[in-house]
Design a protein around this motif. Structure first.
Motif, PDB file in Angstrom:
ATOM      1  N   LYS A   1       0.826  -1.207   0.000  1.00 21.73           N
ATOM      2  CA  LYS A   1       0.000   0.000   0.000  1.00 21.73           C
ATOM      3  C   LYS A   1       0.862   1.261   0.000  1.00 21.73           C
ATOM      4  O   LYS A   1       0.555   2.237  -0.690  1.00 21.73           O
ATOM      5  CB  LYS A   1      -0.922  -0.006   1.214  1.00 21.73           C
ATOM      6  CG  LYS A   1      -2.051  -1.018   1.133  1.00 21.73           C
ATOM      7  CD  LYS A   1      -2.944  -0.939   2.359  1.00 21.73           C
ATOM      8  CE  LYS A   1      -4.084  -1.945   2.279  1.00 21.73           C
ATOM      9  NZ  LYS A   1      -4.953  -1.881   3.484  1.00 21.73           N
ATOM     10  N   GLU A   2       1.942   1.248   0.788  1.00 25.00           N
ATOM     11  CA  GLU A   2       2.831   2.408   0.814  1.00 25.00           C
ATOM     12  C   GLU A   2       3.497   2.625  -0.542  1.00 25.00           C
ATOM     13  O   GLU A   2       3.626   3.769  -0.998  1.00 25.00           O
ATOM     14  CB  GLU A   2       3.885   2.217   1.905  1.00 25.00           C
ATOM     15  CG  GLU A   2       3.326   2.289   3.321  1.00 25.00           C
ATOM     16  CD  GLU A   2       4.406   2.117   4.367  1.00 25.00           C
ATOM     17  OE1 GLU A   2       5.560   1.801   3.962  1.00 25.00           O
ATOM     18  OE2 GLU A   2       4.119   2.289   5.564  1.00 25.00           O
TER      19      GLU A   2
ATOM     20  N   LYS B   1       0.947   4.074  -2.839  1.00 23.28           N
ATOM     21  CA  LYS B   1       0.708   5.472  -2.498  1.00 23.28           C
ATOM     22  C   LYS B   1       1.844   6.361  -2.993  1.00 23.28           C
ATOM     23  O   LYS B   1       1.618   7.466  -3.505  1.00 23.28           O
ATOM     24  CB  LYS B   1       0.557   5.608  -0.983  1.00 23.28           C
ATOM     25  CG  LYS B   1       0.216   7.012  -0.522  1.00 23.28           C
ATOM     26  CD  LYS B   1       0.038   7.042   0.984  1.00 23.28           C
ATOM     27  CE  LYS B   1      -0.290   8.458   1.464  1.00 23.28           C
ATOM     28  NZ  LYS B   1      -0.444   8.491   2.947  1.00 23.28           N
TER      29      LYS B   1
ATOM     30  N   GLU C   1       1.616   9.409  -5.659  1.00 25.72           N
ATOM     31  CA  GLU C   1       2.104  10.740  -5.308  1.00 25.72           C
ATOM     32  C   GLU C   1       3.117  11.233  -6.338  1.00 25.72           C
ATOM     33  O   GLU C   1       3.100  12.411  -6.739  1.00 25.72           O
ATOM     34  CB  GLU C   1       2.740  10.695  -3.917  1.00 25.72           C
ATOM     35  CG  GLU C   1       3.170  12.045  -3.389  1.00 25.72           C
ATOM     36  CD  GLU C   1       2.001  12.966  -3.128  1.00 25.72           C
ATOM     37  OE1 GLU C   1       2.206  14.197  -3.142  1.00 25.72           O
ATOM     38  OE2 GLU C   1       0.879  12.455  -2.917  1.00 25.72           O
TER      39      GLU C   1
END
Length: 258
Positions: free
Chosen positions: A207-208, A211, A215
């Motif tokens: 998930k990081e 993300k 970004e």
């Protein structure tokens, strides 16, 4: 009816026993602790109880079968021969062994044998494998499993023969196989539970990473918009006047040459 759900009420998922997990009761998290032995002990205890129940049923059936055969042998002839006498005596001995068979000790013995087989990655022992008699130590252990009363009533050989037939009954084999599956499943579930933390950490990192990619894509799109805006701003009136001046200079140079 009185127990019917209200119209419009939300559907509630029920558990395997038809009951919801109580909200006040915290679920046990086995992901950090190795509780394989504890769970196997519970499964073994319940499995042995089921095996003993099946053994009682099989013992009753075996006793009735021997009794029926003894009755048929006695009524075969009005003048029994020596062979019939031996057969009747043999059936009488087996009947005594069946009635004196210790199903509690035999169930515990088979349960332990099944557990050892599962730990070795093997199938549950058969009736002959559960009660071997190839040497003195095995004969002693098998005699202890069938019970001292059965050995005293019929002798070691007859008691083991009857006990093996009882163990080979379909209802007993079904419970033994069920215990084997449950014991094997305990280890698989524990491994799955122990790996839950690693799976959660992997999902968190994924998930990081996702993300971070989003970004970076947003920042790249923002830079492109700012660059496009900057190029549009540089094409204002000042830039147009500068282009016109360049054109006028070129015209003057041409006239001078003429």
């Amino acid at each position: 009816g009185r127990g019917a759900p209200r119209r419009g009420a939300a559907h509630v998922e029920m558990g395997p026993q038809g009951k919801r997990w109580p909200k006040w009761k915290q679920r046990r998290d086995n992901s950090g602790d190795d509780v394989t032995e504890e769970n196997r002990a519970k499964k073994l205890h319940h499995g042995v109880k089921c095996i003993r129940k099946a053994l009682k049923k099989a013992r009753t059936f075996e006793g009735r079968k021997i009794q029926r055969r003894a009755t048929q042998a006695a009524a075969a002839t009005m003048t029994p021969t020596s062979a019939n006498k031996v057969d009747a005596a043999k059936l009488s001995t087996q009947l005594a062994a069946a009635r004196a068979l210790d199903v509690d000790a035999l169930g515990a013995h088979v349960g332990e044998k099944t557990l050892r087989a599962v730990l070795r990655g093997e199938d549950a022992p058969s009736a002959a494998e559960a009660l071997p008699a190839t040497n003195d130590s095995e004969t002693k252990a098998s005699s202890k499993a069938v019970g001292a009363a059965a050995v005293k009533a019929a002798g070691t050989t007859a008691a083991l023969v009857v006990a093996r037939r009882v163990l080979a009954a379909a209802c007993v084999r079904e419970e033994i196989n069920a215990l084997q599956e449950k014991l094997a499943l305990v280890g698989d579930r524990q491994e799955w539970a122990k790996g839950r933390l690693a799976r959660e950490e992997a999902r968190r990192r994924a998930k990081e990473d996702e993300k971070a990619k989003k970004e970076a894509a947003r920042e790249e799109a923002q830079r492109e918009r700012e660059e496009a805006k900057r190029r549009t701003t540089s094409r204002g009136p000042g830039d147009v006047d500068a282009q016109v001046d360049d054109v006028d200079d070129d015209v003057d140079d041409d006239e001078d040459e003429e």
